[in-house]
Write a protein that holds these residues in place. Structure first.
Motif, PDB file in Angstrom:
ATOM      1  N   THR A 129       0.855  -1.192   0.000  1.00  0.00           N
ATOM      2  CA  THR A 129       0.000   0.000   0.000  1.00  0.00           C
ATOM      3  C   THR A 129       0.886   1.235   0.000  1.00  0.00           C
ATOM      4  OG1 THR A 129      -1.881   1.090   1.078  1.00  0.00           O
ATOM      5  CG2 THR A 129      -0.195   0.173   2.513  1.00  0.00           C
ATOM      6  N   SER A 130       0.428   2.295  -0.637  1.00  0.00           N
ATOM      7  CA  SER A 130       1.220   3.516  -0.713  1.00  0.00           C
ATOM      8  C   SER A 130       0.849   4.454   0.436  1.00  0.00           C
ATOM      9  CB  SER A 130       0.994   4.215  -2.056  1.00  0.00           C
ATOM     10  OG  SER A 130      -0.382   4.512  -2.223  1.00  0.00           O
ATOM     11  N   ILE A 131       1.803   5.271   0.822  1.00  0.00           N
ATOM     12  CA  ILE A 131       1.562   6.259   1.883  1.00  0.00           C
ATOM     13  C   ILE A 131       0.714   7.410   1.355  1.00  0.00           C
ATOM     14  CG2 ILE A 131       2.689   7.885   3.446  1.00  0.00           C
ATOM     15  CD1 ILE A 131       2.930   4.941   4.154  1.00  0.00           C
ATOM     16  N   THR A 132       0.852   7.683   0.072  1.00  0.00           N
ATOM     17  CA  THR A 132       0.061   8.734  -0.556  1.00  0.00           C
ATOM     18  C   THR A 132       0.004   8.478  -2.053  1.00  0.00           C
ATOM     19  OG1 THR A 132      -0.187  11.144  -0.832  1.00  0.00           O
ATOM     20  CG2 THR A 132       2.050  10.254  -0.911  1.00  0.00           C
ATOM     21  N   ASP A 133      -1.027   9.030  -2.708  1.00  0.00           N
ATOM     22  CA  ASP A 133      -1.137   8.959  -4.166  1.00  0.00           C
ATOM     23  C   ASP A 133      -1.102   7.534  -4.703  1.00  0.00           C
ATOM     24  OD1 ASP A 133      -1.427   9.975  -6.736  1.00  0.00           O
ATOM     25  OD2 ASP A 133       0.746  10.073  -7.040  1.00  0.00           O
ATOM     26  N   PRO A 134      -2.123   6.714  -4.443  1.00  0.00           N
ATOM     27  CA  PRO A 134      -3.337   6.983  -3.662  1.00  0.00           C
ATOM     28  C   PRO A 134      -3.091   6.822  -2.163  1.00  0.00           C
ATOM     29  CG  PRO A 134      -3.404   4.751  -4.507  1.00  0.00           C
ATOM     30  CD  PRO A 134      -2.167   5.366  -5.076  1.00  0.00           C
ATOM     31  N   PRO A 135      -3.936   7.444  -1.344  1.00  0.00           N
ATOM     32  CA  PRO A 135      -3.764   7.336   0.105  1.00  0.00           C
ATOM     33  C   PRO A 135      -4.011   5.908   0.587  1.00  0.00           C
ATOM     34  CG  PRO A 135      -5.844   8.393  -0.424  1.00  0.00           C
ATOM     35  CD  PRO A 135      -5.095   8.288  -1.707  1.00  0.00           C
ATOM     36  N   ARG A 137      -5.443   2.662   2.477  1.00  0.00           N
ATOM     37  CA  ARG A 137      -6.796   2.265   2.863  1.00  0.00           C
ATOM     38  C   ARG A 137      -6.703   1.241   3.992  1.00  0.00           C
ATOM     39  NH1 ARG A 137      -9.746   1.455  -3.063  1.00  0.00           N
ATOM     40  NH2 ARG A 137      -9.060   3.453  -3.981  1.00  0.00           N
ATOM     41  N   LYS A 161       6.323   4.588  -1.619  1.00  0.00           N
ATOM     42  CA  LYS A 161       6.330   6.048  -1.845  1.00  0.00           C
ATOM     43  C   LYS A 161       6.620   6.809  -0.557  1.00  0.00           C
ATOM     44  CE  LYS A 161       2.984   5.446  -5.603  1.00  0.00           C
ATOM     45  NZ  LYS A 161       1.720   5.894  -6.241  1.00  0.00           N
ATOM     46  N   LEU A 164       7.494  10.520  -0.419  1.00  0.00           N
ATOM     47  CA  LEU A 164       6.477  11.566  -0.543  1.00  0.00           C
ATOM     48  C   LEU A 164       5.791  11.912   0.774  1.00  0.00           C
ATOM     49  CD1 LEU A 164       4.723  10.427  -3.857  1.00  0.00           C
ATOM     50  CD2 LEU A 164       6.590  12.083  -3.573  1.00  0.00           C
ATOM     51  N   ALA A 165       5.851  11.020   1.763  1.00  0.00           N
ATOM     52  CA  ALA A 165       5.167  11.248   3.040  1.00  0.00           C
ATOM     53  C   ALA A 165       5.779  10.353   4.107  1.00  0.00           C
ATOM     54  CB  ALA A 165       3.668  10.984   2.912  1.00  0.00           C
TER      55      ALA A 165
END
Length: 332
Positions: A129-135, A137, A161, A164-165
């Motif tokens: 899962t990504s931390i952001t972009d997409p957030p 879930r 990612k 990015l965050a």
């Protein structure tokens, strides 16, 4: 009326049943069957790696008649007989399916009684899962955790990612479950993830856009070529709705990555509330003291849950129980 004259060409004699060979329910044991791992499935044909060795030519096989409609999925260990050369237009037969050690299952939704086996015999479920972009879930991650615990797979959370965050706010609650958390960045090699995957069979799941395909292409440089080989051998095409096992390079320690792009969500109709805490050594015995039908969510839904007693006695961290119960909410 004149009688008709017959000759031997007019006479048809049906063979009597008494002289025919009787049917037998005995089936051949196929002691000479060679063990293999199923790497992909394509319209009634199974591509297999002999002895789980990706260096040998892949063998395409069909299911033997005596197996009937026995389901066979990616990751299954099977016994093969027949032509095992892997040559074009040569088909072997699957005559045996070994007992599965782990099973990743899902249902279409939480009310669907029909279970679909996604992957068999995977040691790990890597939830990407990504931390952001997409957030990120949380609900999807929690459902994947439940499916992993119920199926006997060791879950791993992979957060992408991170350039990015900050990944820690999302990761912190999951660390309470002693869940391994691996963080990757787009500007660096996924070394930590490679260490986790090396020498093991791991299934990867994740929503579109989280970077799962990017990770697979970095970890398995020949991923595109491997898909092409499977398509050519199987006389079909590999689509994004089918699982595919890809071999990891020897420099990473070998092993397999099972890409499951078709899994968008996990219906959990086949899972009970006991399946989740039962996967933890320190909680499995405690839930035996819970009342019948306990959902382990605590007051007010389950006021007599034995897990609260563990917290009161100082034998269970409150944060660990809170993290467990947040995952259990996915079953409601």
């Amino acid at each position: 009326m004149r009688s008709r004259e017959y000759d031997e060409s007019d006479v048809r004699v049906r063979p009597g049943r008494r002289g025919s060979r009787p049917r037998s329910k005995r089936r051949p044991e196929h002691a000479d069957a060679v063990e293999a791992m199923v790497t992909t499935v394509d319209r009634g044909r199974w591509t297999c790696a002999l002895d789980g060795d990706a260096a040998r030519p892949p063998v395409v096989a069909m299911r033997a008649r005596e197996l009937g409609r026995t389901p066979i999925v990616v990751g299954d260990r099977v016994g093969l007989v027949g032509d095992l050369s892997g040559a074009v237009d040569r088909i072997a037969r699957i005559v045996r399916v070994e007992e599965r050690r782990t099973v990743l299952r899902r249902t279409a939704d939480d009310t669907d009684p029909y279970e679909r086996v996604v992957v068999a015999n995977a040691e790990q479920l890597v939830i990407v899962t990504s931390i952001t972009d997409p957030p990120p879930r949380t609900g999807f991650v929690d459902r994947c955790l439940v499916a992993a615990y119920a199926g006997g797979l060791a879950p791993v959370l992979c957060l992408t990612k991170a350039d990015l965050a900050d990944p820690e706010p999302f990761a912190a609650p999951y660390r309470e479950l002693d869940l391994p958390v691996v963080v990757t960045r787009r500007d660096r090699e996924p070394t930590a993830l490679a260490d986790v995957l090396g020498g093991r069979v791991s299934a990867l799941v994740g929503h579109s856009g989280v970077g799962k395909s990017t990770l697979v292409n970095v970890l398995v440089p020949d991923a595109a070529r491997a898909v092409g080989v499977v398509s050519a051998v199987g006389k079909g095409r590999h689509t994004t709705t089918a699982a595919l096992a890809l071999p990891l390079p020897d420099e990473l320690g070998g092993g397999w990555v099972v890409d499951t792009p078709g899994v968008r969500s996990f219906g959990l109709a086949h899972v009970t509330p006991d399946d989740v805490p039962a996967a933890f050594d320190d909680l499995a015995d405690a839930i035996e003291d819970c009342p019948r039908g306990c959902g382990h969510l605590g007051p007010p839904a389950d006021p007599e849950c034995a897990l609260d007693t563990l917290v009161a006695e100082g034998k269970l961290r409150p944060g660990r129980l809170a993290a467990l119960r947040r995952v259990l909410v996915a079953l409601r």
